[in-house]
Design an enzyme around this catalytic site. Structure first.
Site, short mmCIF file in Angstrom:
data_model
loop_
_atom_site.label_atom_id
_atom_site.label_comp_id
_atom_site.label_asym_id
_atom_site.label_seq_id
_atom_site.Cartn_x
_atom_site.Cartn_y
_atom_site.Cartn_z
N ASP A 194 51.48 12.43 -54.08
CA ASP A 194 52.69 12.38 -54.89
C ASP A 194 52.72 13.50 -55.94
OD1 ASP A 194 53.42 10.20 -53.48
OD2 ASP A 194 53.29 8.76 -55.12
N ASP A 219 50.90 10.08 -80.05
CA ASP A 219 50.20 11.19 -79.40
C ASP A 219 51.17 12.30 -79.00
OD1 ASP A 219 47.82 9.92 -79.72
OD2 ASP A 219 47.61 9.26 -77.63
N ASP A 250 47.62 18.20 -70.12
CA ASP A 250 47.62 18.46 -68.69
C ASP A 250 48.80 19.29 -68.22
OD1 ASP A 250 49.82 16.55 -68.58
OD2 ASP A 250 48.32 14.96 -68.57
N LEU A 280 43.57 9.91 -66.16
CA LEU A 280 42.85 8.63 -66.07
C LEU A 280 43.67 7.61 -65.28
CD1 LEU A 280 40.46 6.82 -66.93
CD2 LEU A 280 41.77 6.25 -68.99
N ALA A 310 44.27 10.54 -70.44
CA ALA A 310 45.72 10.37 -70.41
C ALA A 310 46.19 10.14 -68.97
CB ALA A 310 46.40 11.58 -71.06
N TYR A 311 47.14 10.92 -68.49
CA TYR A 311 47.70 10.73 -67.14
C TYR A 311 46.61 10.83 -66.07
CZ TYR A 311 51.34 11.19 -63.50
OH TYR A 311 52.16 11.00 -62.41
#
Length: 285
Positions: A171, A66, A142, A186, A183-184
């Site tokens: 964070d 990816d 993102d 999720l 991706a991140y």
């Protein structure tokens, strides 16, 4: 389909083994396979080598994971042609064709394929004096804002065009496209959004507050993330560093005026595909 650019990630395809199979398949179909001259392993393959990107190409075939697809996405947008990924990575949610299924490239001749357009995000930095510094890159997945190294508490506000503001202590924050929702975003607890539904997702990373939910904005919004921490934060676009935000500086994120075209074969079910990919990833650990 007559002319295709083949972009291999040779760190994943050692010796260009899979790349050779792809090139041979394309040539057998009567398709011109363009390959950069640096790919020495294909010297006798029948591929057409280039130094300047061929402007008459109709498709980019990316061989890798990816991340390789993300790296190739800028070229896809510049040429306004679709991408197809051959998956050599672990998940392969953007690279949808497995190495054992390369025979399906025959569909390029029969035109038995689908081309879907997906939205992108663009990002800018607003400095304390009001000047704007715009990124030349866009985000397929993102824009992530966090401390250097990704560790440590951040204080920031998220505001839309209408002035609705949310204060976060977390964070970091992931601002994603629908493609990036798997991706991140999720992993940070964000929702899964259909890739055909244009929207901007904002998901805090490990929030230290009672308000810990994601927010889904419409595609017409401009999201302003302002650093309220007395320490700089990093802005990363698809995992690549863009800028640092000092206290009081903002990152402006909105839908890009350009979309990206992705090719796939047959019907694509978002949820069954995600379930299959996550199961394969779990089984490989």
């Amino acid at each position: 389909m007559e002319k295709v650019i083949v972009l291999p990630n040779l760190s994943k395809d050692s010796g260009a083994v899979i790349t050779k199979i792809v090139v041979n398949k394309l040539i057998s179909l009567g398709i011109t396979a363009y390959v950069h001259k640096s790919v020495d392993a294909l010297a006798d393959s029948g591929a057409v080598f280039y130094t300047a990107v061929p402007s008459d190409a109709e498709l980019i075939v990316v061989i890798g994971g990816d991340g390789s697809v993300i790296d190739a996405s800028r070229l896809s947008v510049e040429l306004d042609i679709p991408m197809l990924g051959i998956n050599l990575g672990k998940v392969g949610y953007l690279a949808t064709v497995d190495p054992g299924d390369i025979g399906i490239l025959s569909n390029l001749v029969s035109q038995d394929y689908r081309i879907n357009e997906r939205m992108l995000l663009c990002a800018s930095k607003r400095m304390l004096d009001g000047r704007i510094f715009k990124s030349e890159r866009f985000a397929l997945n993102d824009v992530v804002i966090c401390r250097d190294g990704g560790l440590g508490i951040c204080d920031f506000t998220v505001e839309n065009k209408g002035g609705d503001k949310v204060n976060y202590r977390a964070d970091g924050v992931v601002v994603s496209t629908p493609s990036g929702s798997t991706a991140y975003s999720l992993s940070a607890g964000g929702p899964i959004v259909s890739h055909t539904l244009n929207s901007i997702l904002v998901t805090p990373i490990c929030p230290h507050s009672f308000f810990n939910r994601s927010i889904v904005y419409g595609p017409e919004e401009e999201i302003c993330v302002t650093n309220t921490l007395d320490m700089s934060l990093n802005v990363n676009i698809d995992g690549r560093h863009f800028v640092s935000l000092e206290c009081g500086e903002s990152c402006l994120i909105s839908k890009s005026p350009q979309n990206i075209k992705m090719m796939n074969f047959g019907e694509s079910n978002l949820f069954s595909t995600l379930s299959k990919k996550i199961r394969l990833l779990h089984d490989s650990i």
